[in-house]
Design an enzyme around this catalytic site. Sequence first.
Site, mmCIF file in Angstrom:
data_model
loop_
_atom_site.group_PDB
_atom_site.id
_atom_site.type_symbol
_atom_site.label_atom_id
_atom_site.label_comp_id
_atom_site.label_asym_id
_atom_site.label_seq_id
_atom_site.Cartn_x
_atom_site.Cartn_y
_atom_site.Cartn_z
ATOM 1 N N ASP A 22 0.582 -1.258 0.461
ATOM 2 C CA ASP A 22 0.533 -0.111 0.501
ATOM 3 C C ASP A 22 1.024 1.316 0.024
ATOM 4 O O ASP A 22 2.249 1.293 0.233
ATOM 5 C CB ASP A 22 -0.592 -0.403 1.019
ATOM 6 C CG ASP A 22 -2.425 1.157 1.241
ATOM 7 O OD1 ASP A 22 -2.299 1.193 -0.473
ATOM 8 O OD2 ASP A 22 -2.645 0.924 2.125
ATOM 9 N N ASN A 70 -11.182 -2.820 -5.019
ATOM 10 C CA ASN A 70 -10.444 -1.533 -5.902
ATOM 11 C C ASN A 70 -10.241 -0.812 -6.829
ATOM 12 O O ASN A 70 -10.180 -0.390 -8.271
ATOM 13 C CB ASN A 70 -8.589 -2.727 -6.585
ATOM 14 C CG ASN A 70 -7.670 -2.329 -5.239
ATOM 15 O OD1 ASN A 70 -6.933 -3.024 -4.795
ATOM 16 N ND2 ASN A 70 -8.170 -0.983 -4.350
ATOM 17 N N ARG A 189 -4.543 -1.892 9.122
ATOM 18 C CA ARG A 189 -5.926 -2.631 8.681
ATOM 19 C C ARG A 189 -5.702 -3.824 7.702
ATOM 20 O O ARG A 189 -4.718 -3.653 6.797
ATOM 21 C CB ARG A 189 -6.974 -1.917 8.549
ATOM 22 C CG ARG A 189 -6.788 -0.942 6.996
ATOM 23 C CD ARG A 189 -8.342 -0.202 6.166
ATOM 24 N NE ARG A 189 -7.742 0.241 6.065
ATOM 25 C CZ ARG A 189 -8.030 1.851 5.637
ATOM 26 N NH1 ARG A 189 -7.998 2.244 6.942
ATOM 27 N NH2 ARG A 189 -7.301 2.836 4.555
HETATM 28 C C1 IPE Z 1 -5.507 -2.782 -0.133
HETATM 29 O O1 IPE Z 1 -4.998 -1.265 -0.016
HETATM 30 C C2 IPE Z 1 -4.976 -3.813 -1.324
HETATM 31 C C3 IPE Z 1 -3.646 -3.481 -2.246
HETATM 32 C C4 IPE Z 1 -2.765 -3.528 -1.581
HETATM 33 C C5 IPE Z 1 -3.882 -4.874 -3.825
HETATM 34 P P1 IPE Z 1 -6.575 -0.128 -0.287
HETATM 35 O O2 IPE Z 1 -5.277 0.993 -0.653
HETATM 36 O O3 IPE Z 1 -7.117 -1.111 -1.422
HETATM 37 O O4 IPE Z 1 -7.203 -0.588 1.112
HETATM 38 P P2 IPE Z 1 -8.079 0.186 2.290
HETATM 39 O O5 IPE Z 1 -8.775 0.911 1.330
HETATM 40 O O6 IPE Z 1 -6.455 1.572 2.693
HETATM 41 O O7 IPE Z 1 -8.322 -0.526 2.937
HETATM 42 C C1 IPE Z 2 -1.790 0.075 -3.458
HETATM 43 O O1 IPE Z 2 -1.533 1.566 -3.760
HETATM 44 C C2 IPE Z 2 -1.561 -0.358 -5.027
HETATM 45 C C3 IPE Z 2 -3.179 -0.821 -5.377
HETATM 46 C C4 IPE Z 2 -4.687 -1.304 -4.474
HETATM 47 C C5 IPE Z 2 -3.653 -1.321 -6.246
HETATM 48 P P1 IPE Z 2 -2.115 2.557 -3.582
HETATM 49 O O2 IPE Z 2 -3.028 3.242 -4.909
HETATM 50 O O3 IPE Z 2 -3.808 2.486 -2.539
HETATM 51 O O4 IPE Z 2 -1.987 4.196 -2.378
HETATM 52 P P2 IPE Z 2 -3.175 4.728 -2.150
HETATM 53 O O5 IPE Z 2 -2.777 4.058 -0.592
HETATM 54 O O6 IPE Z 2 -3.664 5.510 -1.952
HETATM 55 O O7 IPE Z 2 -1.237 5.939 -1.491
HETATM 56 MG MG MG Z 3 -3.877 2.013 -0.568
#
Ligand code: IPE
Ligand code: IPE
Ligand code: MG
Length: 235
Positions: A22, A70, A189
């Site tokens: 993340d 996502n 989380r």
């Molecule tokens: C979790 O990250 C999913 C992946 C890393 C693929 P998210 O960015 O989707 O999670 P939330 O929305 O912060 O819970």
């Molecule tokens: C994780 O990084 C990648 C995916 C969930 C695909 P994010 O895209 O969720 O990055 P943040 O959490 O918005 O910084």
């Molecule tokens: Mg994220």
Amino acid sequence: MSKCKAPIENTSGIEHIGFIMDGNGRWAKKRGMPREYGHKFGAESFKKVMEYCGKIGIRAVTFYVFSTENWKRPQKEVDSIMDLLSGYLDECQRELRKYNIRFVFLGDKSVFPAQMRDKMIDIERASADNEYTVNLALNYGGRDEIVRSVNKLIAEGKKSVTEDDISGALYTKDSPELDLIVRTGGDMRISNFLLWQSAYAELYFTDVLWPDFGAADVDAAIEDFKKRKRRFGGV
Ligand code: IPE
Ligand code: IPE
Ligand code: MG
């Protein structure tokens, strides 16, 4: 990780590690760049971390690549992630023979374009006999996985199910027990990752954003893991 090398001694105490990758979006934003830029660098971190986990002898590594939730993101971002993914599948197919890795895709493949799906199936098939496991959670959700497993068992004629039945019907059925989940990006989380498998996994959270995460950070997580007392409900 190469096929011809002698077995690697795994001193981490970890058989199976999971990464919630993340923070790509925030990493890009900090640089005044679009979120897609973060995903591009995140993909490089993924390759480095996968390589490093193999180098230190960890048998199974699961990466949370794209969740069932996502898809809610702006289409432009989803498209760019799918493009990166498609490029990675090509690279993976090309380089498969170099590594002793069995690739498994966790998640329902049917939502992906046929071309991508066929590549995933081909990669799984061609790598099935390799020693180390890399699970790529793609269109993956922990709740979805459990529901699918139970429905699969019902379809097989089961009237009631045991824990072993469910474990054996999950996408991760061939992976060892999950020891540690590492989440980057500072949020504490699980976000629907490996819900069943994490029952007794240790959790490690770091503020490091995924594109900045590397071998030294894996080492820090392992050092922390080694200090944990796992009781599994005992004393
Ligand atoms: C979790 O990250 C999913 C992946 C890393 C693929 P998210 O960015 O989707 O999670 P939330 O929305 O912060 O819970
Ligand atoms: C994780 O990084 C990648 C995916 C969930 C695909 P994010 O895209 O969720 O990055 P943040 O959490 O918005 O910084
Ligand atoms: Mg994220």
